[in-house]
Each structure stands twice: as C-alpha cells, then as structure tokens.
Design an enzyme around this catalytic site. Structure first.
Site, PDB file in Angstrom:
ATOM      1  N   GLU A   1      -2.179  -1.212  -6.148  1.00 49.29           N
ATOM      2  CA  GLU A   1      -2.336  -2.281  -5.130  1.00 49.29           C
ATOM      3  C   GLU A   1      -2.400  -3.460  -6.121  1.00 49.29           C
ATOM      4  OE1 GLU A   1      -5.012  -1.233  -2.152  1.00 49.29           O
ATOM      5  OE2 GLU A   1      -5.017   0.917  -2.750  1.00 49.29           O
TER       6      GLU A   1
ATOM      7  N   HIS B   1       0.694  -1.033  -0.168  1.00 49.60           N
ATOM      8  CA  HIS B   1       0.019  -0.115  -0.030  1.00 49.60           C
ATOM      9  C   HIS B   1       0.938   1.256   0.006  1.00 49.60           C
ATOM     10  CE1 HIS B   1      -3.473   2.597   0.995  1.00 49.60           C
ATOM     11  NE2 HIS B   1      -4.265   1.390   0.627  1.00 49.60           N
TER      12      HIS B   1
END
Length: 347
Positions: free
Chosen positions: A314, A175
C-alpha cells in the site's frame, strides 16, 4: 447491459459495473466501479499460462458485503488515524472510531463501497471518478478524485488525482491483495520479497506506528533489503520472540522510502509461477500487509482466502502521519492537486 463503451463496460441495472481492459503481452484486467476496484489481473507465468494474481470476487456485487478492501481504492485517508481525530490550521476534526478508539481506512463509509462513475474507458484503460462532499467521513472540503488504470507494455499503471476546495487530508492507496502464484495459490509465505528500505515503523497493538522515529530494519524480520523469503523472515522472528510480527500475524508495517518521484518500493516473486512484480510509486512509504487477519473469506470460483493468502503493498503516507511532526503529513492545501502514481511491472 444498457450501454457499452467500446465493448469494455457492462452496465448493470443498479449502477455496479465491470470493465475489462487488455494490454500488450496477454495481460487482461477486470475492474468494477464499486470502490474503483481491480477485480483481476491476468498475466502469463514462466510457462506462458495465464495466471490471475489478484484476490477477489467473480461477481462485482459480492464486494458490497466485503470488509477486506479487496482491490479497492481507499480514501480519504488510508490506514490509521489515532484517536479518530486530527487538526488542520488549529481546528479539530473528528472521524468515526471504527477500530477501538482509532479510525481505520476512513470506514465505515469508505470509498471502497461507493459506486464511482466510469468517466472514460477504452480498450486498455479505464478512469473512475468520485465526488466526495465537504465533511464526508468528517474531512473538510469537497474532494473530487479520479483513479485511472491502464495496461501498458509489461505492466499496469494506476494514477490517482484529486483536488479539494478546502485544505484537507488526502492519503489514498490501493488495497489489492496479490498472490503471484495465482489467486488460488495458497499462502504467500514462499514468495520472495525485496523492499529497499533501511527503516520501518514499529507499531502498537492497534497498528498505529509508535511515536518514536522509524527504526532500523537491521537484524530484524523487517529486513528485506536483500531479497528474502517472507516465511523464512517470519520464522526468524518467531525464534527470536519478535513482538512486531507476532502482533500483525505477519506484517502490517510502513517502510519509508528515500527519494522523490516514481521509485521502486517493493519487488515480489511467486516461487511457483516465476511471476515477478516490481511496484514503483511516488509516495513517502509503502505499507506491507501480509493479510494475517483474512479468515476464510469467499473468493473466486469457490476458493476461500485464509491468513497470508495474499500480500498488500500500500503506497501512501505513514499511518497517523497527520498527527505527527516527524513525517510528511497528508495535508492537501485547497486548490492544489493530489497525485499518487503507481506502476506494477511484471516479468
């Protein structure tokens, strides 16, 4: 500073550590075992100036109170699970509903706030390890996972491996918020972006993909098949009253990728720095999040991060795929290896 691994690892009294690794061509990365996080990545810009392209904190302890997952490895399941429940082999499991009725990022007890072990470290690589017990966060099985970062020629490689003694959900991601103009470079709306995906998943207002199949990007602000400026795509969306980008204050959408093995998922360029980053991964989708909900978050050297201060790419499974039948489900059979490989190439 009790102990050193090749001068790389600084161990602090409370077991939060930082590790600095160096690679060819002037690349340097700083990491912390708190969440197995990438704290900084410094690469030369078009003029050779070292540029830190990762949003983060100067002091690893500051991540303890961070709720934006900056630089973290997210698990056991990244992104949303609708209703905070799922079934494996006919048995229902319930998770904490931390976002309305849904589970998001396996919080509040996510891997981003665990102190991983520094399993190995040398000049150019570090491996973090975590032992996640049976029913941790509500997931079955003892899951042992490692995240290894290595600076290689032209880039950064991240390899995540895991194994569980019971069939479980395994959908980890990274992330990191990227700003290729530099972490203090303002917003990323001027970045050029390419995502070679024909389809995307529209979501509800809670960012759970709608049950219908992935939609065509054609004629939508989601079309990054040819390189486009993020802000220009968003302005097109505003002009046409696009509900998807309005809900997300930008993007918070999964783009399925065709094929198997390590393949190009996204390519982004900082318009001022000239730094281009191509991300390759072997996951079924990449989720593009343009950080529309960052709100005056304290960053490095007194900088503050607001909306669109970075973009997350992601790699992983479609959010809520565990509850779908039309997507690859993130179900890991007992005793088989979970693998996610990610490669960032810089030019």
């Amino acid at each position: 500073m009790a102990h050193h691994h090749g001068q790389a690892t600084a161990i602090l009294d409370d077991d939060i550590r930082t590790v600095t690794i160096t690679g060819p061509g002037g690349m340097t990365a700083r990491l912390t075992n708190h969440g197995a996080r990438l704290m900084s990545l410094t690469v030369p810009d078009r003029d050779g100036h070292p540029t830190d392209v990762v949003l983060g904190k100067d002091d690893p302890h500051e991540y303890v109170a961070d709720d934006t997952l900056m630089g973290a490895i997210v698990g056991r399941n990244a992104n949303r699970i609708q209703g905070a429940r799922f079934a494996i082999a006919g048995r229902e499991y319930r998770l904490a509903a931390n976002e309305g009725t849904n589970s998001n990022h396996s919080q509040p007890n996510g891997y981003e706030h665990r102190n991983w072990t520094v399993a190995a470290a040398d000049e150019s690589s570090v491996e973090f390890a975590l032992d996640s017990p049976d029913m941790d966060q509500g997931f079955p099985g003892r899951f042992r996972v490692t995240a290894r970062y290595e600076l290689i020629s032209g880039g950064l490689a991240l390899g995540i491996r895991g194994m569980s003694d019971s069939t479980t959900v395994a959908n980890l991601t990274t992330h990191t918020y990227w700003n290729l103009n530099g972490e203090d470079g303002g917003d990323v709306l001027g970045h050029r972006l390419r995502i070679p995906a024909e389809r995307y998943h529209p979501t509800d207002e809670r960012f759970v993909p709608l049950p219908q199949p992935a939609a065509s990007v054609d004629g939508t602000p989601m079309d990054f098949r040819d390189t486009a400026v993020i802000g220009e795509r968003l302005h097109d969306g505003e002009r046409h009253g696009d509900r998807q980008t309005a809900l997300a204050r930008g993007y918070n959408h999964a783009f399925p990728t065709e094929g198997t093995g390590l393949r190009l998922m996204a390519e982004a360029t900082g318009e001022r720095s000239g730094i281009r980053m191509a991300m390759y991964a072997d996951a079924p989708t990449v989720l593009l999040y343009t950080a529309g909900f960052l709100d005056d978050v304290p960053g490095k050297q007194g900088h503050r991060y607001g909306p669109s201060a970075g973009l997350c790419l992601e790699p992983g499974f479609v959010p809520n795929a565990v509850n779908r039948t039309d997507c690859t489900r993130p179900v890991l059979p007992a005793g088989t290896e979970y693998r996610l490989d990610v490669l960032y190439r810089f030019e």
